[in-house]
Design a protein around this motif. Structure first.
Motif, PDB file in Angstrom:
ATOM      1  N   ARG A 295       0.812  -1.213   0.000  1.00  0.00           N
ATOM      2  CA  ARG A 295       0.000   0.000   0.000  1.00  0.00           C
ATOM      3  C   ARG A 295       0.849   1.267   0.000  1.00  0.00           C
ATOM      4  O   ARG A 295       0.356   2.341  -0.331  1.00  0.00           O
ATOM      5  N   ARG A 296       2.121   1.169   0.392  1.00  0.00           N
ATOM      6  CA  ARG A 296       2.925   2.379   0.480  1.00  0.00           C
ATOM      7  C   ARG A 296       3.244   2.967  -0.885  1.00  0.00           C
ATOM      8  O   ARG A 296       3.673   4.113  -0.982  1.00  0.00           O
ATOM      9  N   VAL A 297       3.048   2.174  -1.952  1.00  0.00           N
ATOM     10  CA  VAL A 297       3.344   2.678  -3.281  1.00  0.00           C
ATOM     11  C   VAL A 297       2.327   3.732  -3.709  1.00  0.00           C
ATOM     12  O   VAL A 297       2.668   4.727  -4.337  1.00  0.00           O
ATOM     13  N   ASN A 298       1.058   3.525  -3.389  1.00  0.00           N
ATOM     14  CA  ASN A 298       0.007   4.506  -3.688  1.00  0.00           C
ATOM     15  C   ASN A 298      -0.084   4.824  -5.179  1.00  0.00           C
ATOM     16  O   ASN A 298      -0.225   5.974  -5.578  1.00  0.00           O
ATOM     17  N   LEU A 299       0.049   3.801  -6.028  1.00  0.00           N
ATOM     18  CA  LEU A 299      -0.109   3.976  -7.459  1.00  0.00           C
ATOM     19  C   LEU A 299      -1.257   3.094  -7.933  1.00  0.00           C
ATOM     20  O   LEU A 299      -1.163   1.872  -7.894  1.00  0.00           O
ATOM     21  N   ASN A 300      -2.324   3.704  -8.347  1.00  0.00           N
ATOM     22  CA  ASN A 300      -3.477   2.965  -8.830  1.00  0.00           C
ATOM     23  C   ASN A 300      -3.136   2.281 -10.154  1.00  0.00           C
ATOM     24  O   ASN A 300      -2.525   2.901 -11.032  1.00  0.00           O
ATOM     25  N   PRO A 301      -3.511   1.011 -10.329  1.00  0.00           N
ATOM     26  CA  PRO A 301      -3.208   0.336 -11.604  1.00  0.00           C
ATOM     27  C   PRO A 301      -3.765   1.059 -12.825  1.00  0.00           C
ATOM     28  O   PRO A 301      -3.130   1.070 -13.888  1.00  0.00           O
ATOM     29  N   VAL A 302      -4.939   1.673 -12.687  1.00  0.00           N
ATOM     30  CA  VAL A 302      -5.515   2.409 -13.818  1.00  0.00           C
ATOM     31  C   VAL A 302      -4.628   3.596 -14.178  1.00  0.00           C
ATOM     32  O   VAL A 302      -4.406   3.896 -15.364  1.00  0.00           O
ATOM     33  N   TRP A 303      -4.107   4.282 -13.163  1.00  0.00           N
ATOM     34  CA  TRP A 303      -3.231   5.419 -13.401  1.00  0.00           C
ATOM     35  C   TRP A 303      -1.931   4.967 -14.077  1.00  0.00           C
ATOM     36  O   TRP A 303      -1.420   5.639 -14.982  1.00  0.00           O
ATOM     37  N   ILE A 304      -1.401   3.818 -13.670  1.00  0.00           N
ATOM     38  CA  ILE A 304      -0.189   3.284 -14.299  1.00  0.00           C
ATOM     39  C   ILE A 304      -0.454   2.938 -15.758  1.00  0.00           C
ATOM     40  O   ILE A 304       0.358   3.253 -16.649  1.00  0.00           O
ATOM     41  N   MET A 305      -1.581   2.275 -16.042  1.00  0.00           N
ATOM     42  CA  MET A 305      -1.908   1.928 -17.424  1.00  0.00           C
ATOM     43  C   MET A 305      -2.054   3.174 -18.288  1.00  0.00           C
ATOM     44  O   MET A 305      -1.538   3.247 -19.399  1.00  0.00           O
ATOM     45  N   PHE A 306      -2.753   4.178 -17.756  1.00  0.00           N
ATOM     46  CA  PHE A 306      -2.937   5.418 -18.520  1.00  0.00           C
ATOM     47  C   PHE A 306      -1.595   6.095 -18.773  1.00  0.00           C
ATOM     48  O   PHE A 306      -1.329   6.584 -19.887  1.00  0.00           O
ATOM     49  N   ALA A 307      -0.729   6.142 -17.749  1.00  0.00           N
ATOM     50  CA  ALA A 307       0.568   6.795 -17.910  1.00  0.00           C
ATOM     51  C   ALA A 307       1.412   6.085 -18.962  1.00  0.00           C
ATOM     52  O   ALA A 307       2.051   6.728 -19.812  1.00  0.00           O
ATOM     53  N   LEU A 308       1.433   4.746 -18.931  1.00  0.00           N
ATOM     54  CA  LEU A 308       2.220   3.998 -19.907  1.00  0.00           C
ATOM     55  C   LEU A 308       1.722   4.228 -21.325  1.00  0.00           C
ATOM     56  O   LEU A 308       2.507   4.455 -22.249  1.00  0.00           O
ATOM     57  N   ILE A 322      10.062   6.375 -19.008  1.00  0.00           N
ATOM     58  CA  ILE A 322       9.882   7.432 -18.016  1.00  0.00           C
ATOM     59  C   ILE A 322       8.460   7.490 -17.477  1.00  0.00           C
ATOM     60  O   ILE A 322       8.170   8.320 -16.618  1.00  0.00           O
ATOM     61  N   ALA A 323       7.586   6.602 -17.956  1.00  0.00           N
ATOM     62  CA  ALA A 323       6.175   6.688 -17.566  1.00  0.00           C
ATOM     63  C   ALA A 323       5.982   6.466 -16.068  1.00  0.00           C
ATOM     64  O   ALA A 323       5.313   7.252 -15.391  1.00  0.00           O
ATOM     65  N   VAL A 324       6.567   5.385 -15.529  1.00  0.00           N
ATOM     66  CA  VAL A 324       6.374   5.078 -14.105  1.00  0.00           C
ATOM     67  C   VAL A 324       6.998   6.141 -13.203  1.00  0.00           C
ATOM     68  O   VAL A 324       6.344   6.603 -12.256  1.00  0.00           O
ATOM     69  N   PRO A 325       8.256   6.592 -13.448  1.00  0.00           N
ATOM     70  CA  PRO A 325       8.776   7.673 -12.605  1.00  0.00           C
ATOM     71  C   PRO A 325       7.944   8.949 -12.659  1.00  0.00           C
ATOM     72  O   PRO A 325       7.682   9.569 -11.618  1.00  0.00           O
ATOM     73  N   LEU A 326       7.516   9.339 -13.857  1.00  0.00           N
ATOM     74  CA  LEU A 326       6.715  10.556 -13.956  1.00  0.00           C
ATOM     75  C   LEU A 326       5.343  10.373 -13.319  1.00  0.00           C
ATOM     76  O   LEU A 326       4.821  11.291 -12.675  1.00  0.00           O
ATOM     77  N   ALA A 327       4.743   9.192 -13.500  1.00  0.00           N
ATOM     78  CA  ALA A 327       3.457   8.933 -12.854  1.00  0.00           C
ATOM     79  C   ALA A 327       3.579   8.981 -11.342  1.00  0.00           C
ATOM     80  O   ALA A 327       2.707   9.519 -10.639  1.00  0.00           O
ATOM     81  N   SER A 328       4.676   8.440 -10.819  1.00  0.00           N
ATOM     82  CA  SER A 328       4.906   8.487  -9.375  1.00  0.00           C
ATOM     83  C   SER A 328       5.076   9.917  -8.896  1.00  0.00           C
ATOM     84  O   SER A 328       4.493  10.330  -7.879  1.00  0.00           O
ATOM     85  N   ALA A 329       5.887  10.693  -9.631  1.00  0.00           N
ATOM     86  CA  ALA A 329       6.112  12.084  -9.243  1.00  0.00           C
ATOM     87  C   ALA A 329       4.827  12.898  -9.311  1.00  0.00           C
ATOM     88  O   ALA A 329       4.521  13.682  -8.394  1.00  0.00           O
ATOM     89  N   ILE A 330       4.055  12.708 -10.372  1.00  0.00           N
ATOM     90  CA  ILE A 330       2.805  13.447 -10.499  1.00  0.00           C
ATOM     91  C   ILE A 330       1.839  13.069  -9.384  1.00  0.00           C
ATOM     92  O   ILE A 330       1.147  13.922  -8.819  1.00  0.00           O
ATOM     93  N   GLY A 331       1.796  11.782  -9.044  1.00  0.00           N
ATOM     94  CA  GLY A 331       0.916  11.354  -7.962  1.00  0.00           C
ATOM     95  C   GLY A 331       1.303  11.964  -6.627  1.00  0.00           C
ATOM     96  O   GLY A 331       0.450  12.443  -5.869  1.00  0.00           O
ATOM     97  N   VAL A 332       2.612  11.963  -6.317  1.00  0.00           N
ATOM     98  CA  VAL A 332       3.071  12.549  -5.054  1.00  0.00           C
ATOM     99  C   VAL A 332       2.785  14.047  -5.021  1.00  0.00           C
ATOM    100  O   VAL A 332       2.299  14.587  -4.017  1.00  0.00           O
TER     101      VAL A 332
END
Length: 369
Positions: A295-308, A322-332
């Motif tokens: 749970r500490r990741v806090n990345l929704n699978p839908v958000w990951i799919m959309f980012a990729l 760069i999709a996962v790093p940017l998705a993580s940064a945008i989420g934070v």
């Protein structure tokens, strides 16, 4: 005014970075791959340095072992994978035709209504898929030898070199970037950077481990079932599962078509194939993913799919990296902005109408309330 200038400055910097990435996206792949490799291997270099090893020696050792390991893996697996893939591509149209013939059998009208039209479209799409693959291959070759002046060989050479330099100077680069930040906001930015780093590291390590487990499970199960190309389909489905649900769905469709063409009319064996992917996805969702990703990741699978899909569409293969790093940064950053918004006057302010009504209430009205 004092707040507007820094905001405008950082917006201009972000816009310049985006424009630079768009204009140079065809030459960025070796450098982005080197940056990601350095990010993943830097903790190991830091640990070796703490044990007393020189930073340069630790960097060269880690990158050298990584290159040797990847090269050995490619040499050992490439002939098998390429041969299996070529055999599968040659026979896939035959599988489609056989399944289509079974689905259009007049003795089974229910099967024709269920999958006949879809399989007819699939057979028609084989040529289109071949055309798309050819176009993608020509684009890749143009990237490797055209405008970008980078070949596949140069990619293999440039990426380790970039990774070596970045790993060796990682602490210096972090210190320089930290010095760019205004002292008043430095603690906040550091906290956000640590949260982004934890999110990226947790997702990449957890999801990567999950993909390897699923690849082994799918490949072993399909191989033991006796499915043709079971190893190839299972490994590919597991690795593609880095995009949530995409690997399982792709493997399910392809392996089911192959199973129908191979095992018909033994439905008991055919139904085992969907059961394998159902069990694998269930284990992934309810057992493996909570344990490895957490749970500490806090990345929704839908958000990951959309980012990729979004970054892959905009920037090609570089966008996928760069999709996962940017998705993580945008989420934070989004969660941080929402937290500041909830604490701000914009959210906590009392509406003017409520204040006016409260003033207009007479003492007798307040007693009645």
């Amino acid at each position: 005014m004092n707040l507007t200038r820094p905001v405008a400055f950082w917006i201009a910097v972000l816009a310049a970075v985006v424009v630079g990435v768009v204009l140079l996206r065809e030459v960025l792949l070796p450098f982005v791959a080197g940056m990601l490799l350095a990010y993943l291997l830097d903790p190991l270099a830091t640990r070796l340095e703490r044990l007393g090893m020189n930073r340069l020696i630790a960097t060269l050792t880690i990158v050298g072992l990584f290159v040797v390991g990847v090269t050995a893996l490619i040499i050992l697996t490439a002939p098998v994978v390429v041969g299996e893939l070529a055999y599968f591509i040659d026979n896939f149209p035959l599988y489609i035709k056989r399944v289509q013939g079974l689905a259009t059998d007049p003795n089974r009208p229910w099967l024709s209504k269920l999958v006949g039209e879809g399989l007819a479209y699939a057979a028609q799409s084989v040529g289109e898929l071949t055309t798309l693959a050819t176009a993608w291959l020509s684009d890749f070759l143009r990237w490797t030898g055209g405008r970008a002046l980078i070949s596949a060989f140069s990619l293999l050479v440039v990426t380790p070199i970039v990774a070596c330099y970045l790993i060796y100077d990682w602490k210096k680069m972090v210190a320089v970037i930290d010095n760019w930040i205004p002292p008043a906001q430095r603690d906040t930015v550091r906290a956000l950077a640590r949260e982004i780093d934890d999110t990226i590291g947790g997702f990449v390590i957890g999801q990567g481990t999950l993909c390897l487990i699923l690849a082994v499970f799918y490949a072993a199960a399909l191989f033991l079932l006796g499915l043709k190309h079971g190893l190839l389909i299972g490994i590919a489905a597991g690795l593609i599962s880095f995009v949530p649900y995409l690997g399982s769905l792709s493997g399910l469709v392809i392996s089911t078509c192959v199973a129908i063409a191979q095992f018909w009319p033994h439905w008991a064996v055919i139904w085992i194939v969907p059961a394998i992917f159902f069990v694998g996805q269930t284990l992934s969702d309810y057992l493996l993913s909570p344990y490895f990703v957490g749970r500490r990741v806090n990345l929704n699978p839908v958000w990951i799919m959309f980012a990729l899909f979004a970054f892959g569409y905009l920037f090609g293969f570089v966008g996928l990296l760069i999709a996962v790093p940017l998705a993580s940064a945008i989420g934070v950053l989004t969660r941080f902005a929402l937290q500041r918004y909830y604490e701000s006057f914009l959210y906590t302010a009392i509406p003017r109408a409520t204040v006016t009504d409260a003033i207009r209430l007479t003492p007798s009205d307040k007693k009645m309330d």
